[in-house]
Design a protein around this motif. Sequence first.
Motif, short mmCIF file in Angstrom:
data_model
loop_
_atom_site.label_atom_id
_atom_site.label_comp_id
_atom_site.label_asym_id
_atom_site.label_seq_id
_atom_site.Cartn_x
_atom_site.Cartn_y
_atom_site.Cartn_z
N LEU A 112 -8.43 -1.80 11.40
CA LEU A 112 -8.82 -0.49 10.89
C LEU A 112 -10.25 -0.52 10.36
O LEU A 112 -11.08 0.34 10.70
CB LEU A 112 -7.85 -0.04 9.79
N GLN A 113 -10.56 -1.50 9.52
CA GLN A 113 -11.91 -1.57 8.98
C GLN A 113 -12.94 -1.87 10.07
O GLN A 113 -14.06 -1.37 10.02
CB GLN A 113 -11.98 -2.60 7.84
N TRP A 120 4.13 -3.60 2.44
CA TRP A 120 3.12 -2.91 3.25
C TRP A 120 2.80 -3.71 4.52
O TRP A 120 2.45 -3.13 5.55
CB TRP A 120 1.85 -2.65 2.44
N PHE A 128 3.32 -1.88 8.17
CA PHE A 128 2.35 -1.79 9.25
C PHE A 128 2.88 -2.46 10.52
O PHE A 128 2.66 -1.97 11.64
CB PHE A 128 1.03 -2.44 8.85
N SER A 172 3.07 -0.55 14.34
CA SER A 172 1.71 -0.93 14.74
C SER A 172 1.18 -0.04 15.86
O SER A 172 0.00 0.32 15.87
CB SER A 172 1.67 -2.40 15.15
N VAL A 193 0.18 3.39 14.39
CA VAL A 193 -1.05 3.27 13.61
C VAL A 193 -2.25 3.11 14.54
O VAL A 193 -3.30 3.74 14.34
CB VAL A 193 -0.95 2.08 12.63
N HIS A 219 -5.11 6.12 14.56
CA HIS A 219 -6.39 5.84 13.93
C HIS A 219 -7.54 5.86 14.95
O HIS A 219 -8.68 6.16 14.58
CB HIS A 219 -6.34 4.49 13.18
N ALA A 227 -13.20 2.91 5.18
CA ALA A 227 -12.19 2.02 5.72
C ALA A 227 -10.96 1.98 4.82
O ALA A 227 -9.81 1.97 5.30
CB ALA A 227 -12.76 0.61 5.90
N LEU A 228 -11.19 1.97 3.50
CA LEU A 228 -10.08 1.97 2.56
C LEU A 228 -9.27 3.26 2.67
O LEU A 228 -8.03 3.24 2.69
CB LEU A 228 -10.61 1.80 1.13
N THR A 254 -7.25 3.22 5.89
CA THR A 254 -6.12 2.30 5.77
C THR A 254 -4.98 2.91 4.97
O THR A 254 -3.81 2.84 5.37
CB THR A 254 -6.58 0.99 5.11
N MET A 278 -3.30 5.64 7.03
CA MET A 278 -2.43 5.09 8.05
C MET A 278 -1.15 4.52 7.45
O MET A 278 -0.07 4.62 8.03
CB MET A 278 -3.16 3.99 8.84
N LEU A 279 -1.26 3.93 6.25
CA LEU A 279 -0.07 3.42 5.57
C LEU A 279 0.87 4.57 5.21
O LEU A 279 2.10 4.46 5.34
CB LEU A 279 -0.46 2.64 4.32
#
Length: 340
Positions: free
Chosen positions: A2-3, A259, A263, A267, A270, A274, A299-300, A303, A306-307
Amino acid sequence: MLQGHVFHSFLRPDLKTGGPYMLSQFLGGMPPALFLFLTGITLAFLMDSTERKGIAPRQRVLAALRRSGYLFGVAFAFRLQLWLFGLPAPWQDLFRVDVLNCMGFSIAVFSVMALFTTTERIRLCAALGLGIALASPLVSQMDWSGVPWLIRGYLIPDYNFFGIFPWGAYLAFGMSAGSIIRATPPDAIDRGMQWAAIVGGGLILTCQYFANSSLTIYSKSEFWLNSPAQVLIKLGVLLLMSAVAFVWTRYGARPGWSWVRQFGTTSLLVYWVHIELVYGRAAWLLKDNLNVPQAALAALVVTLLMLAISTIKTHRDKWRGVLEDLGWSFGPRPDRASGD
């Protein structure tokens, strides 16, 4: 992952030569390798299971090809959705070779490994993975001008595609690792994971040394594109991650929500969502426009979002109950007749 995608899409171009971006992309390059490695492990489990059941070799190969077909179906559905959301867009985007395409193609190529026994696959798949890694710089130097672009995307190392050179090496190594796991007695798994950590650390240190030295057998090789050293360094990281995951799962994990597991169980969802969020039109204001701290914050946020989506996907009933407690209604109320 993701980041890595957020930094790739949102960071200003003039900052994409700095250390933070390079670190981000190395970490972001691990998930595709991890996906392929784990796919190889599960493929080895499938081949071992069909072998133990006494299924004929031809049927074992067909079982692997069916898994390949499923992944190809998901890959093209994913590309179709991105293409429709991005219209007007060139039709060639429908056939872009992404990591899902690489998974499907690599499984189809390695389906013949089902003809061998589990112990034979340990050596054969390790040799195949090493051969793909070592051949990647040579494949890059070959003249592919007469080969259709669609085929080239599945074969040649490219910064924008996931060709079997070198990415297929991770699936082959995963098949070897999965075969080792199935051939190892349960009471020896702990010792096997210790060896995985030792071999992984040794690969990282050794290949990093040769990558930084002037010793090479190739006339031309790019570390981030086709270098065998990079492939083997990532393999070392994957082996270390496997050992750490084993220790965490057996001795550190607790029952209940996690978590990491969250994920892991969603997967594909997500990944699908994303990509559209980060590279789609909705993020046009952020693309190539953020500095490093801003990209890290983005990015945070991505994330966490998406969580949240992942959690809603697997805990729909709980979320529905919470919203109903807050006054939201998702159906006819019990105290009212349908005609009222």
